[in-house]
Design a protein around this motif. Structure first.
Motif, PDB file in Angstrom:
ATOM      1  N   GLY A  29       1.191  -1.492   0.185  1.00  0.00           N
ATOM      2  CA  GLY A  29      -0.197  -0.078  -0.104  1.00  0.00           C
ATOM      3  C   GLY A  29       0.874   1.103  -0.147  1.00  0.00           C
ATOM      4  O   GLY A  29       1.748   0.940   0.296  1.00  0.00           O
ATOM      5  N   PRO A  30      -0.182   2.245  -0.252  1.00  0.00           N
ATOM      6  CA  PRO A  30       1.355   3.795  -0.208  1.00  0.00           C
ATOM      7  C   PRO A  30       1.402   4.030   0.548  1.00  0.00           C
ATOM      8  O   PRO A  30       2.099   5.230   1.105  1.00  0.00           O
ATOM      9  CB  PRO A  30       0.249   4.914  -0.833  1.00  0.00           C
ATOM     10  CG  PRO A  30      -1.413   4.221  -0.753  1.00  0.00           C
ATOM     11  CD  PRO A  30      -0.906   2.634  -0.262  1.00  0.00           C
ATOM     12  N   GLY A  31       0.388   3.741   2.410  1.00  0.00           N
ATOM     13  CA  GLY A  31       0.536   4.157   4.224  1.00  0.00           C
ATOM     14  C   GLY A  31       2.389   3.714   3.990  1.00  0.00           C
ATOM     15  O   GLY A  31       2.714   2.212   4.332  1.00  0.00           O
ATOM     16  N   ILE A  32       2.828   4.303   5.559  1.00  0.00           N
ATOM     17  CA  ILE A  32       4.143   4.288   6.348  1.00  0.00           C
ATOM     18  C   ILE A  32       3.311   4.410   7.376  1.00  0.00           C
ATOM     19  O   ILE A  32       2.758   5.167   8.589  1.00  0.00           O
ATOM     20  CB  ILE A  32       5.345   4.710   5.910  1.00  0.00           C
ATOM     21  CG1 ILE A  32       5.239   5.595   4.111  1.00  0.00           C
ATOM     22  CG2 ILE A  32       5.782   4.550   6.681  1.00  0.00           C
ATOM     23  CD1 ILE A  32       6.679   6.457   4.381  1.00  0.00           C
ATOM     24  N   ARG A  33       3.140   2.720   7.783  1.00  0.00           N
ATOM     25  CA  ARG A  33       2.367   3.006   9.421  1.00  0.00           C
ATOM     26  C   ARG A  33       4.330   2.835  10.125  1.00  0.00           C
ATOM     27  O   ARG A  33       5.277   3.338  10.071  1.00  0.00           O
ATOM     28  CB  ARG A  33       2.492   1.167   9.396  1.00  0.00           C
ATOM     29  CG  ARG A  33       1.434   0.847   8.354  1.00  0.00           C
ATOM     30  CD  ARG A  33       1.271  -0.833   8.201  1.00  0.00           C
ATOM     31  NE  ARG A  33       0.115  -0.849   6.949  1.00  0.00           N
ATOM     32  CZ  ARG A  33      -0.814  -2.509   7.484  1.00  0.00           C
ATOM     33  NH1 ARG A  33      -0.281  -3.220   8.354  1.00  0.00           N
ATOM     34  NH2 ARG A  33      -1.886  -2.913   6.757  1.00  0.00           N
ATOM     35  N   PRO A  34       3.312   3.281  11.309  1.00  0.00           N
ATOM     36  CA  PRO A  34       4.117   3.793  13.128  1.00  0.00           C
ATOM     37  C   PRO A  34       5.432   2.592  12.439  1.00  0.00           C
ATOM     38  O   PRO A  34       6.296   3.771  12.764  1.00  0.00           O
ATOM     39  CB  PRO A  34       3.143   3.952  14.072  1.00  0.00           C
ATOM     40  CG  PRO A  34       1.712   4.149  12.795  1.00  0.00           C
ATOM     41  CD  PRO A  34       1.788   3.275  12.058  1.00  0.00           C
ATOM     42  N   PRO A  74       2.266   9.933   6.585  1.00  0.00           N
ATOM     43  CA  PRO A  74       1.639   9.031   6.062  1.00  0.00           C
ATOM     44  C   PRO A  74       2.429   8.621   4.040  1.00  0.00           C
ATOM     45  O   PRO A  74       1.848   7.349   4.584  1.00  0.00           O
ATOM     46  CB  PRO A  74       0.583   9.325   6.425  1.00  0.00           C
ATOM     47  CG  PRO A  74       0.298  10.275   5.928  1.00  0.00           C
ATOM     48  CD  PRO A  74       1.547  11.323   6.877  1.00  0.00           C
ATOM     49  N   GLY A  75       2.590   9.463   4.306  1.00  0.00           N
ATOM     50  CA  GLY A  75       3.067   8.872   2.846  1.00  0.00           C
ATOM     51  C   GLY A  75       4.850   9.282   2.004  1.00  0.00           C
ATOM     52  O   GLY A  75       5.046   9.519   0.564  1.00  0.00           O
ATOM     53  N   THR A  76       5.409  10.122   3.240  1.00  0.00           N
ATOM     54  CA  THR A  76       6.410  10.687   2.487  1.00  0.00           C
ATOM     55  C   THR A  76       7.823   9.970   3.494  1.00  0.00           C
ATOM     56  O   THR A  76       7.856  10.194   4.540  1.00  0.00           O
ATOM     57  CB  THR A  76       6.408  11.896   2.211  1.00  0.00           C
ATOM     58  OG1 THR A  76       6.267  12.776   3.800  1.00  0.00           O
ATOM     59  CG2 THR A  76       5.393  12.520   1.741  1.00  0.00           C
ATOM     60  N   ILE A  77       8.523  10.094   2.853  1.00  0.00           N
ATOM     61  CA  ILE A  77      10.087   9.714   3.442  1.00  0.00           C
ATOM     62  C   ILE A  77      11.758  11.196   3.292  1.00  0.00           C
ATOM     63  O   ILE A  77      11.160  11.458   2.097  1.00  0.00           O
ATOM     64  CB  ILE A  77      10.876   9.173   3.037  1.00  0.00           C
ATOM     65  CG1 ILE A  77      11.264   8.346   2.049  1.00  0.00           C
ATOM     66  CG2 ILE A  77       9.556   7.441   4.424  1.00  0.00           C
ATOM     67  CD1 ILE A  77      12.255   7.033   2.031  1.00  0.00           C
ATOM     68  N   SER A  78      12.104  11.347   4.067  1.00  0.00           N
ATOM     69  CA  SER A  78      13.079  12.422   3.575  1.00  0.00           C
ATOM     70  C   SER A  78      14.369  11.134   3.844  1.00  0.00           C
ATOM     71  O   SER A  78      14.416  11.100   4.597  1.00  0.00           O
ATOM     72  CB  SER A  78      12.957  13.255   4.850  1.00  0.00           C
ATOM     73  OG  SER A  78      13.840  13.931   4.144  1.00  0.00           O
ATOM     74  N   VAL A  79      15.103  12.115   2.909  1.00  0.00           N
ATOM     75  CA  VAL A  79      16.842  10.933   3.094  1.00  0.00           C
ATOM     76  C   VAL A  79      17.713  12.117   2.769  1.00  0.00           C
ATOM     77  O   VAL A  79      17.742  12.802   1.834  1.00  0.00           O
ATOM     78  CB  VAL A  79      16.813  10.518   1.883  1.00  0.00           C
ATOM     79  CG1 VAL A  79      18.081   9.740   1.987  1.00  0.00           C
ATOM     80  CG2 VAL A  79      15.591   8.724   2.234  1.00  0.00           C
TER      81      VAL A  79
END
Length: 294
Positions: A29-34, A74-79
């Motif tokens: 899915g597109p969501g990033i769970r805790p 809930p749908g993004t990360i930073s690098v």
């Protein structure tokens, strides 16, 4: 919405695992769970897969202190931070670009994949997730993390074509490598592992390896059905040296099993590209024994 592209569906059907793939696909899915966000913030490295401006596909390694990769929603990360100087993907993320990422923790034999679209940010790169999911620990070697080498700087990236004799020995001794593949719906970064010697150097420009039974998704082989471009990443876990290869791959299906053959077009070796230092491996109990002639 079907989580698989037509290439993956074709391989699933051919192998006879369509029903299992449907079951496993519910986890995508597109969501990033805790729990996924917490896992990411503990990681000191992240594998990135993408195509360079000339269309060549590469797999690259980003490293940093834990927290350099983190969920920002809930749908993004930073690098945070740039890739090492000389990395073939260093200039790729100046605008929006499809990307596949893989967070793999050898300490716990856990991994998760996050595929989506990258764009530049003040911190480094932001990735908007389209597919997020975890994989089982099969074929992951366990390693302990030592104190990083913060004093040494990466060496000059050496570009070439066919493997040198030293590079051939490096590849033959590998128990792990990473592979980036592409398809019309995006990029995927995956992992391959086995006992040292599972990867064969057939010629200085040709590698091959067996495709071991996995989770039935067939994301890598499915992508290769539609687009043969691929990028491999090898890591010397004790010194941080990386070897990146770009080329094309295809998979042969026989009654005895599946074998992927990779043709090298270009190589990039970077001494000390990663400051991370890892222990010798404790090999996965799932690794099959090597076949005769491997």
């Amino acid at each position: 919405m079907d989580p698989y592209n037509p290439g993956s569906r074709a391989v699933q059907t051919r192998v006879g695992v369509r029903e299992l793939a449907d079951h496993v696909g519910r986890s995508i899915g597109p969501g990033i769970r805790p729990v996924a966000a917490a896992f990411l913030e503990l990681q000191p490295m992240l594998v990135l897969g993408a195509a360079d401006p000339e269309g060549r596909v590469w797999s690259s390694l980003a490293t940093g202190d834990p927290g350099f990769v983190r969920a920002t929603g809930p749908g993004t990360i930073s690098v945070a931070g740039p890739l090492p100087a000389g990395d073939p993907l260093a200039g790729t993320f100046t605008g929006e670009a499809p990307v596949g990422t893989l967070a793999l923790d050898p300490r716990t034999r856990r991994r998760m994949r996050l595929n989506g679209t990258a764009r530049p940010s003040a911190r480094g790169v932001v990735v908007t997730a389209e597919q997020v999911f975890s994989n089982c620990p099969k074929y992951l070697q366990k390693r302990e993390l030592y104190e990083p080498d913060r004093q040494s700087r990466p060496g000059v990236a050496r570009r070439g074509g066919p493997l040198t004799p030293d590079q051939e020995r490096f590849v033959r001794a590998a128990d792990t490598f990473f592979i980036a593949t592409v398809a019309p719906d995006g990029v995927d970064a995956g992992h391959r592992g086995g006992n040292p010697g599972f990867l064969r150097v057939d010629t200085p420009t040709t590698l091959s390896w067996p495709d071991y039974p996995g989770n039935a998704m067939f994301l890598t082989l499915g992508n290769l059905e539609a687009d043969g471009r691929a990028g491999l990443l090898f890591l010397d876990w004790s010194t941080g040296t990386t070897l990146q290869l770009t080329g094309t791959a295809r998979t042969a299906f026989t009654p005895e099993g599946r074998t992927t053959r990779f043709e090298i077009q270009q190589s990039v070796e970077t001494p000390g590209a990663s400051p991370l230092r890892w222990s010798a491996p404790s090999c996965s109990p799932a690794n099959p024994p090597l076949t005769e002639g491997a």
